[in-house]
Design a protein around this motif. Structure first.
Motif, PDB file in Angstrom:
ATOM      1  N   SER A 223      -2.822  -9.822  -1.221  1.00 17.34           N
ATOM      2  CA  SER A 223      -1.530 -10.351  -1.278  1.00 17.34           C
ATOM      3  C   SER A 223      -0.907  -9.908  -2.572  1.00 17.34           C
ATOM      4  N   SER A 227       2.178  -7.377  -3.095  1.00 20.37           N
ATOM      5  CA  SER A 227       3.330  -7.546  -3.875  1.00 20.37           C
ATOM      6  C   SER A 227       3.817  -7.184  -5.196  1.00 20.37           C
ATOM      7  N   TRP A 249       1.692  -9.404   4.349  1.00 23.27           N
ATOM      8  CA  TRP A 249       2.420  -9.318   3.073  1.00 23.27           C
ATOM      9  C   TRP A 249       3.012  -7.731   2.948  1.00 23.27           C
ATOM     10  N   SER A 253       6.558  -7.701   1.327  1.00 21.38           N
ATOM     11  CA  SER A 253       6.798  -7.020   0.117  1.00 21.38           C
ATOM     12  C   SER A 253       7.486  -5.687   0.178  1.00 21.38           C
TER      13      SER A 253
END
Length: 665
Positions: A223, A227, A249, A253
């Motif tokens: 994650s 990100s 994610w 992102s």
């Protein structure tokens, strides 16, 4: 000074103090119960004269004054008592005797309110007071025999002494992975951070099943890296546990990337949710060494015991033969048929046709000559030993599902291409480890060669249950990937797994060169090796010995293991030990940690409930998969027929024809 003369003098003083106490108490009885002593005819003129002199000193007024003086002298005598120590005795026993003695010693005064004769009251008072006095002596003696020293009696596992300061600062940068944690220092819990500020130096995540590797560590690496704009490759051993995290994610992102990455998955069990990719793509194979590495990866992945026998004749021979076949297809019509399914099928041709085709490619002549010579000299046992081991191993991959995925071109393996970044998840199946693992090993090896180059996007390679695949040269990858911004995370259960599948030497190198390590519960040699790696800290040591008269206490400090192997073997789920690496401009003094990683379980559960499932890539039916399977076989047959016909028609190539069984032609 514990000399015999001093001891004797002290003993005499104590005896004298006790004698004075008894004498004063006896005089108190004589004065307080004089009428009774008189009726018992126990008085004398000399005693009366002495008593008159004492009365004028005020010793007996008030009534309890003499008893208090006697009690003080008794207390002085008890201060020096050193009875034989006994571990079974408790302080409360001595206090019980002392309390009862004090009560009887002073409560005897109440007897005088009774309506009995003077003699009876005096006798009762003397007996009760004397009994209290005796209990006071017994209680004081018992207290002196109690062992009052307690050395961390509640800390039987020495946990407080083995704690040490840890990093409490949150240190972040554009590459870091930061895990919130809590650790114990002496008897206090403190908040801390595990700061992996340089993931490019490699990260080992160890722990037995259920220790929390994925839930507490790997999911946060996925994650946080996604990100922060990393391209990513994720080997998901139990598909789709990690792939689902990565996909969601990625959805959150995509805006963090200069160029939005694409998301790809490879899954051999559910082809409708799997993209297709050819790991032997011709454009990515620059020279024959790429073919050789691919051949080695495939065969060692299918025959894991060969990893420890590299260099043996019957290991290197099939690798050379497979290298020749791969490179032949790479050169044939500029590699349009260079796929693993075509390689498997072309190896099934009879030797006359196969060797004839391979001889047309000059670059592989040196590789195939030993096989052709053995064939022409009827050394069939040797030939079958060399080639059949490759053919038999590869035959396990001959399935329509594998052929379908391995023969497509939905994407390329350059996941960190700045112009076209990718998030790639490849899924294994624990029930089909050996078959799927060998194919995925080929993907990984080809991808690593492409990714580990300068001028690319930062990338994260995450391997869950790493020993289930074979990655050639993983030690070199960890050593060189740092300068190319490639972060490598290896998840495994124990170093013994690595030694079993990779050999002791390479396993030891991998364990030694990784800069970051996070370890949950492990046992045996792994725990010992890690304990030595974490080093020693200064710890307090207290020892004591007991003899008849005193207790000897010895206190010292010495270096001992910061995290003993026994403690690593008894870690709870979510509790980890480890060490992090730092940068020249970002120093971390407290690199070692022993902490409990803090997860917000409710938040993670809510996040998981909101996950969007990985969508279907295409709609497939069994006929489409089987048709692809048949087409590959037809391609190989067409290659063999057309090439053999071309060789027969061209006089310049007729010398290449091998016709051991001329009746066929």
């Amino acid at each position: 000074m514990q000399t015999s003369e001093n001891q004797q003098a002290l003993s005499k003083i104590l005896d004298m103090s006790r004698l004075i106490a008894i004498t004063v108490l006896a005089l108190h009885f004589y004065y307080g119960c004089y009428s009774a002593f008189e009726s018992w005819k126990l008085v004398s003129p000399l005693g009366n004269k002495l008593l008159d002199n004492l009365v004028r000193t005020g010793l007996f007024i008030p009534f309890h004054k003499a008893k208090l003086i006697a009690l003080c002298f008794l207390g002085i005598s008890l201060l020096g008592v050193k009875g034989k120590k006994k571990e079974g005795l408790r302080m409360k026993t001595g206090l019980y005797y002392t309390g009862t003695g004090l009560f009887l010693y002073f409560a005897g005064y109440l007897i005088f309110d009774w309506t009995f004769s003077a003699e009876a009251l005096a006798a009762c008072y003397i007996i009760i007071t004397s009994l209290g006095f005796t209990l006071l002596i017994a209680g004081g003696t018992l207290i002196s025999r109690v062992i009052t020293l307690r050395i961390n009696s509640q800390d039987i596992f020495n946990e407080e002494n083995e704690t040490f300061p840890q990093e409490q600062r949150l240190l972040t940068n554009e590459y870091s992975v930061n895990l919130s944690a809590r650790y114990q220092l002496k008897n206090k819990h403190r908040a801390s951070w595990i700061n992996i500020i340089n993931p490019f130096r490699g990260l080992l995540v160890l722990g037995s099943p259920g220790s929390g590797k994925s839930y507490f560590v790997i999911r946060h690496i996925i994650s946080q890296h996604i990100s922060k704009g990393f391209s990513a490759f994720i080997y998901d051993f139990k598909y789709d546990d990690l792939s689902l995290i990565a996909y969601n994610w990625w959805l959150k992102s995509r805006a963090n990337y200069p160029v939005a990455p694409k998301f790809y998955t490879i899954n051999f069990d559910d082809l409708s949710r799997s993209h297709r990719c050819n790991p032997l793509e011709a454009a990515a194979m620059q020279d024959i060494t790429d073919a050789a590495e691919s051949a080695r990866t495939i065969l060692l992945g299918l025959n894991r015991e060969w990893i420890k026998k590299q260099g043996d004749f019957f290991v290197e021979s099939p690798i050379n033969f497979l290298t020749a076949v791969i490179w032949y297809l790479r050169k044939y019509q500029n590699g349009i048929f260079c796929t693993l399914p075509h390689v498997i099928e072309i190896m099934q041709l009879d030797y006359d046709k196969l060797f004839t085709l391979l001889r047309t490619e000059k670059e592989i002549e040196v590789l195939i000559n030993p096989f052709i010579t053995a064939y022409l000299n009827d050394a069939m046992e040797q030939l079958e030993g060399q080639i059949a081991s490759a053919k038999i191993a590869l035959a396990r991959l001959a399935s329509p599902q594998l052929y379908y995925v391995l023969s497509g071109n939905d994407f390329t393996l350059d996941i960190n291409n700045p112009a076209e970044p990718k998030i790639l998840c490849v899924g294994n199946n624990p029930q089909k480890i050996q078959i799927y693992g060998s194919v995925l090993s080929l993907y990984v090896n080809r991808l690593v060669k492409i990714v580990n180059k300068k001028g690319k996007l930062k990338s994260s390679l995450i391997f869950d249950e790493f020993p289930t695949i074979y990655l050639s040269g993983i030690d070199n990858l960890i050593a060189t990937a740092r300068s190319n911004k490639v972060a490598i995370t290896l998840g495994l259960q124990d170093f013994s797994q690595l030694r079993k599948d990779y050999g002791k030497e390479q396993a030891d190198v991998i364990a030694s060169i990784t800069g970051n390590i996070i370890c949950g519960q492990v046992t045996g040699d792994t725990a010992k090796q890690l304990s030595e790696r974490f080093g020693k800290i200064m710890q307090d040591r207290t020892s004591y010995s007991i003899n008849r008269t005193d207790t000897s206490i010895s206190r010292s400090k010495q270096l001992d293991m910061a995290v003993p192997a026994s403690k690593i073997a008894s870690l709870s789920a979510g509790e980890f030990v480890g060490m992090v690496a730092d940068n020249p401009d970002e120093k971390i003094e407290l690199k070692t940690f022993h902490a409990e990683i803090i997860n917000d379980h409710k938040q993670l559960a809510a996040e998981q409930q909101a996950y969007v499932p990985i969508p279907e890539v295409r709609t497939l039916d069994e006929n489409m998969v089987n048709r692809n399977f048949d087409e590959i076989r037809q391609d190989v047959q067409s290659i063999a027929d057309s090439e053999f016909e071309r060789i027969l028609e061209d006089p310049a190539f007729t010398h290449l024809i091998i016709q051991k069984n001329k009746s066929k032609y």
